[in-house]
Design a protein around this motif. Structure first.
Motif, PDB file in Angstrom:
ATOM      1  N   VAL A  73      68.962  95.756  50.625  1.00 28.94           N
ATOM      2  CA  VAL A  73      68.764  95.589  49.380  1.00 28.94           C
ATOM      3  C   VAL A  73      68.626  96.663  48.402  1.00 28.94           C
ATOM      4  CG1 VAL A  73      67.009  94.666  47.346  1.00 28.94           C
ATOM      5  CG2 VAL A  73      67.496  93.219  49.505  1.00 28.94           C
ATOM      6  N   LEU A  74      69.455  96.722  47.146  1.00 22.92           N
ATOM      7  CA  LEU A  74      69.505  97.926  46.484  1.00 22.92           C
ATOM      8  C   LEU A  74      69.050  97.628  44.919  1.00 22.92           C
ATOM      9  CD1 LEU A  74      70.004 100.985  45.859  1.00 22.92           C
ATOM     10  CD2 LEU A  74      72.383 100.270  45.374  1.00 22.92           C
ATOM     11  N   ALA A  75      67.939  97.807  44.464  1.00 19.19           N
ATOM     12  CA  ALA A  75      67.570  97.428  43.174  1.00 19.19           C
ATOM     13  C   ALA A  75      67.138  98.407  41.962  1.00 19.19           C
ATOM     14  CB  ALA A  75      66.230  96.700  43.497  1.00 19.19           C
ATOM     15  N   GLN A  76      67.911  98.101  41.032  1.00 20.82           N
ATOM     16  CA  GLN A  76      67.711  99.360  39.785  1.00 20.82           C
ATOM     17  C   GLN A  76      67.345  98.497  38.459  1.00 20.82           C
ATOM     18  OE1 GLN A  76      72.122 100.053  40.757  1.00 20.82           O
ATOM     19  NE2 GLN A  76      71.502 102.204  40.994  1.00 20.82           N
ATOM     20  N   GLY A  77      66.620  99.239  37.705  1.00 21.05           N
ATOM     21  CA  GLY A  77      66.195  98.757  36.505  1.00 21.05           C
ATOM     22  C   GLY A  77      66.077  99.860  35.603  1.00 21.05           C
ATOM     23  N   THR A  82      64.572 103.677  41.391  1.00 21.99           N
ATOM     24  CA  THR A  82      65.394 102.863  42.069  1.00 21.99           C
ATOM     25  C   THR A  82      64.908 102.499  43.537  1.00 21.99           C
ATOM     26  OG1 THR A  82      67.633 103.522  41.121  1.00 21.99           O
ATOM     27  CG2 THR A  82      67.757 102.584  43.405  1.00 21.99           C
ATOM     28  N   LEU A  83      64.980 101.336  44.184  1.00 18.31           N
ATOM     29  CA  LEU A  83      64.240 100.669  45.519  1.00 18.31           C
ATOM     30  C   LEU A  83      65.693 100.361  46.268  1.00 18.31           C
ATOM     31  CD1 LEU A  83      61.292  98.717  44.368  1.00 18.31           C
ATOM     32  CD2 LEU A  83      60.993 100.675  45.570  1.00 18.31           C
ATOM     33  N   HIS A  84      65.453 101.092  47.485  1.00 26.05           N
ATOM     34  CA  HIS A  84      66.622 100.620  48.705  1.00 26.05           C
ATOM     35  C   HIS A  84      65.695 100.192  49.794  1.00 26.05           C
ATOM     36  CE1 HIS A  84      69.455 101.193  51.707  1.00 26.05           C
ATOM     37  NE2 HIS A  84      70.225 100.873  50.674  1.00 26.05           N
ATOM     38  N   ILE A  85      65.832  98.733  50.170  1.00 22.85           N
ATOM     39  CA  ILE A  85      64.984  98.165  51.357  1.00 22.85           C
ATOM     40  C   ILE A  85      66.128  97.978  52.423  1.00 22.85           C
ATOM     41  CG2 ILE A  85      63.425  96.673  52.045  1.00 22.85           C
ATOM     42  CD1 ILE A  85      62.654  98.060  49.568  1.00 22.85           C
ATOM     43  N   SER A  86      66.012  98.481  53.576  1.00 19.19           N
ATOM     44  CA  SER A  86      66.899  98.453  54.517  1.00 19.19           C
ATOM     45  C   SER A  86      66.235  97.710  56.037  1.00 19.19           C
ATOM     46  CB  SER A  86      67.492  99.734  55.030  1.00 19.19           C
ATOM     47  OG  SER A  86      66.626 100.680  55.402  1.00 19.19           O
ATOM     48  N   THR A 115      63.532 105.449  46.096  1.00 24.58           N
ATOM     49  CA  THR A 115      62.443 105.110  47.348  1.00 24.58           C
ATOM     50  C   THR A 115      63.130 104.480  48.300  1.00 24.58           C
ATOM     51  OG1 THR A 115      60.664 105.313  45.729  1.00 24.58           O
ATOM     52  CG2 THR A 115      60.422 104.105  47.862  1.00 24.58           C
ATOM     53  N   ARG A 116      63.156 104.891  49.572  1.00 18.94           N
ATOM     54  CA  ARG A 116      63.760 103.918  50.734  1.00 18.94           C
ATOM     55  C   ARG A 116      62.552 103.447  51.306  1.00 18.94           C
ATOM     56  NH1 ARG A 116      69.222 104.597  52.363  1.00 18.94           N
ATOM     57  NH2 ARG A 116      70.178 105.860  50.630  1.00 18.94           N
ATOM     58  N   ILE A 117      62.812 102.095  51.883  1.00 21.78           N
ATOM     59  CA  ILE A 117      61.905 101.494  52.725  1.00 21.78           C
ATOM     60  C   ILE A 117      62.484 100.935  54.018  1.00 21.78           C
ATOM     61  CG2 ILE A 117      60.322  99.563  53.120  1.00 21.78           C
ATOM     62  CD1 ILE A 117      59.622 100.015  49.976  1.00 21.78           C
ATOM     63  N   PHE A 118      62.214 101.246  55.323  1.00 24.17           N
ATOM     64  CA  PHE A 118      62.848 100.616  56.149  1.00 24.17           C
ATOM     65  C   PHE A 118      61.991  99.865  56.913  1.00 24.17           C
ATOM     66  CE2 PHE A 118      63.668 100.643  60.849  1.00 24.17           C
ATOM     67  CZ  PHE A 118      65.119 100.353  60.840  1.00 24.17           C
ATOM     68  N   VAL A 119      62.584  98.302  56.683  1.00 25.63           N
ATOM     69  CA  VAL A 119      61.500  97.497  57.755  1.00 25.63           C
ATOM     70  C   VAL A 119      61.504  97.417  59.012  1.00 25.63           C
ATOM     71  CG1 VAL A 119      61.236  94.901  57.595  1.00 25.63           C
ATOM     72  CG2 VAL A 119      62.054  95.875  55.481  1.00 25.63           C
ATOM     73  N   TYR A 232      54.580  98.523  54.547  1.00 28.98           N
ATOM     74  CA  TYR A 232      54.393  98.455  53.032  1.00 28.98           C
ATOM     75  C   TYR A 232      55.779  98.187  52.387  1.00 28.98           C
ATOM     76  CZ  TYR A 232      53.791  99.325  47.985  1.00 28.98           C
ATOM     77  OH  TYR A 232      53.766  99.382  46.574  1.00 28.98           O
ATOM     78  N   GLY A 233      55.878  97.298  51.611  1.00 29.89           N
ATOM     79  CA  GLY A 233      57.422  96.935  50.966  1.00 29.89           C
ATOM     80  C   GLY A 233      58.211  95.967  51.740  1.00 29.89           C
ATOM     81  N   ARG A 234      57.639  95.315  52.568  1.00 29.04           N
ATOM     82  CA  ARG A 234      58.395  94.652  53.536  1.00 29.04           C
ATOM     83  C   ARG A 234      58.616  93.163  52.864  1.00 29.04           C
ATOM     84  NH1 ARG A 234      58.267  93.101  58.825  1.00 29.04           N
ATOM     85  NH2 ARG A 234      59.520  91.208  58.087  1.00 29.04           N
TER      86      ARG A 234
END
Length: 611
Positions: A73-77, A82-86, A115-119, A232-234
């Motif tokens: 997921v790539l989310a921008q506002g 920006t958030l990038h959840i992989s 910010t990158r979050i790896f689940v 965190y962030g999953r």
């Protein structure tokens, strides 16, 4: 291929502020865009289907691969980083709810950072050794009662590491751990047994002060070697979320004892231990065993399920009986007050028009919509899980409003103080420092909120150090020029970029006011700022579309019905002073708050009758 589902929730300030218009892209592992979505006024996207592996693989202990497909997921506002959840796991038949906790850009920031979050895979698929240690009986350093911590502080690494601490609500912590530990496709009895073990493990750490008694400033770690897995962030899964909402304050103990039993566990397949086998719970559930029978297979036969009635951080405790259509009384009025305040941030919740204290159709409609937005069973009944979610969210949105008002009173301005503050400092600049840290803590979960007492003690020093780490500057616990500039940069960025952070001026109770559209305005932002709805503004102004022009003058509907004011008692307050300040009487305040004396405590929350 089987089908799983994904839904996105974009919010900030610990869910207190939903973010509309966030652009969300869902991508596969090759980077191909599958969906382009926008969040609605509640910060949510539609639920989308995604291909995945058949459920049978996640029920097979001997399957060597990963029983799911993963997505990104790539989310921008606008105004937010920006958030990038992989590597988000999607399971057959399961809905994954991916929270996006956005951080506002700083005032001087010219472009968003990412910010990158790896689940990644859950603990059940890992082969790392688990060596959990804990007290199965009471010891000399324990709390007096079992209290659900809200929030719980999680250290994001091994105990002695320099990793950051994260604060999160206890139900959200349990949902995250369960989603990080096991597969959500397991039988309900197996999921429930595992969730009881997760809850009890955490409560044992808190009850015995396992880490805090050793000088650490947190309750538990996210290391599987020592504790239980937390990412965190999953995303969390609806099958798990439903169970947690019902039992988050229930735990395992031995009969005749109060202490939570030390419920150690491991996969039981790739990793073995003396505690509960997670895969073994699946086998037992398939044999028809109940959650308690499953737990008694691995822990002493005299264990039982108990309830912790005390939940910290909640203004009003659950009355013990569910509220539903036809219910009456003060508890109903409390929920109505909370929901009416929450809907100023979440305008999709319909207004309550029932008589105060009477649970009628409009109260049921508001409760049902609230439940739908926050992933609770939308039955219109205020049971334990709904009560605590409404109460905790109300506390969050009310605190933000109080912080906004306090900032105006303190006169923060745009220029930082030129003082250097360290442990032992006192005075007005310390109060300003503590206030700024309190605001930042609402948006940065790694920054704890210190008490605003004007005394630079150890808690303030810890908050300063945590802020410095979050801001990427040297963490010495001293508020010097670099720290002051970073604090103001972040604080002013919050004021500039977060919807609703510029409160409207006081207005006469005439039914509507005039508003001139500013650059960056939208109907949704204006509606939330004034506690109304987009449809109400459009109807009053004869608008057929959502397009606005800078300089355009709108009529904004303003409620003519006064609501009680929430006030937190401060040093030097008295009932007489408060009554004078709000143009009411001491007797009126005492009656509304069921007070039998004039004694007040600092931090006590009062309802003040609106005039």
């Amino acid at each position: 291929m089987a089908i799983g589902y994904l839904m996105i929730q974009a919010r900030t300030a610990q869910d207190a502020i939903p973010l509309e218009g966030i652009h969300v892209r869902i991508l596969d592992d090759q980077g191909n865009s599958l969906y382009d979505l926008l969040t609605d006024e509640s910060g949510e996207t539609q639920t989308v289907p995604l291909e995945t592996m058949d459920k049978s693989f996640s029920l097979n202990e001997n399957y060597a691969g990963l029983p799911y497909a993963s997505y990104n997921v790539l989310a921008q506002g606008t105004g937010f980083n920006t958030l990038h959840i992989s590597h988000i796991p999607i399971y057959d038949g399961e809905t994954a709810v991916q929270p996006l906790e956005f951080i506002p850009m700083r005032q001087t920031q010219r472009r968003p950072s990412e910010t990158r979050i790896f689940v990644g895979k859950p603990a059940i698929a890992m082969q790392e050794t688990r060596s959990q240690e804990g007290d199965t009986e009471t010891d000399s350093r324990i709390l007096r009662q079992v209290v659900i911590p809200n929030p719980i502080t999680v250290h994001m690494g091994a105990p002695s590491s320099g990793a950051s601490n994260i604060q999160v609500s206890f139900p959200d912590y349990v949902k995250n751990v369960a989603s990080s530990e096991i597969y959500p496709t397991w039988p309900t009895a197996a999921l429930t047994a595992n969730i009881y073990a997760i809850i009890t493990f955490a409560l044992n750490r808190i009850y015995t002060e396992w880490y805090r008694s050793r000088g650490y400033s947190y309750d538990i770690t996210n290391s599987t070697a020592y504790d239980q897995y937390f990412v965190y962030g999953r995303p969390v899964y609806e099958s798990i979320s439903r169970i947690v909402d019902q039992i988050f304050n229930e735990y395992v103990r031995r009969q005749g004892q109060v202490a939570p039993y030390f419920t150690s566990f491991c996969s039981g397949s790739t990793v073995t231990c003396q505690g509960m086998s997670q895969w073994g719970t699946v086998t037992l559930a398939n044999q028809g065993r109940t959650p308690l029978e499953i737990l008694r297979t691995y822990y002493p036969l005299d264990i039982e399920i108990a309830e912790a009635s005390a939940v910290s951080g909640i203004l009003s405790s659950y009355p013990g009986t569910a509220l539903r259509e036809g219910s009456t009384g003060l508890d109903v009025q409390t929920i109505q007050t909370y929901l009416n305040r929450i809907r100023r941030n979440y305008p999709a919740i319909p207004a309550i028009t029932d008589e105060p204290g009477v649970f009628g159709l409009s109260t049921k409609a508001a409760v049902t919509r609230f439940q739908s937005i926050f992933g609770l069973s939308p039955d219109g009944v205020v049971g334990k899980s709904t009560w605590y979610k409404i109460s905790s969210l109300y506390a969050g949105v009310a605190k933000l409003a109080e912080l906004d008002s306090e900032g105006n009173t303190l006169g923060i301005g745009t220029v930082p103080p030129n003082t250097i503050l360290r442990q032992g400092s006192r005075g007005q600049d310390v109060i300003t420092l503590q206030y700024l840290l309190d605001v930042v803590s609402e948006y940065y979960p790694s920054v704890p909120a210190p008490a605003q007492d004007g005394i630079f003690g150890s808690k303030t020093a810890q908050a300063v150090s945590a802020f410095q780490r979050a801001a990427g500057i040297a963490a010495d616990g001293i508020a010097g020029p670099v720290t002051w500039r970073a604090l103001y940069d972040i604080y002013l960025g919050i004021e500039q970029n977060v919807p609703g952070q510029n409160p409207p001026p006081a207005v006469p109770d005439t039914g509507s006011i005039k508003y001139t559209v500013q650059e960056g305005d939208s109907l949704w932002k204006i509606a939330r700022r004034y506690g109304t709805t987009v449809d109400a503004i459009k109807s009053l102004n004869g608008l057929t579309g959502d397009l606005l022009n800078v300089g355009q003058v709108l009529q904004i509907p303003v409620s003519q019905t006064g609501q009680n004011i929430r006030y937190t008692v401060r040093a030097g307050d008295s009932l007489w002073l408060i009554a004078q300040r709000y143009n009411t009487t001491v007797d009126a305040i005492k009656k509304l708050n069921n007070l039998t004396s004039d004694i007040l405590n600092i931090g006590q929350v009062l309802q003040i009758p609106a005039r």
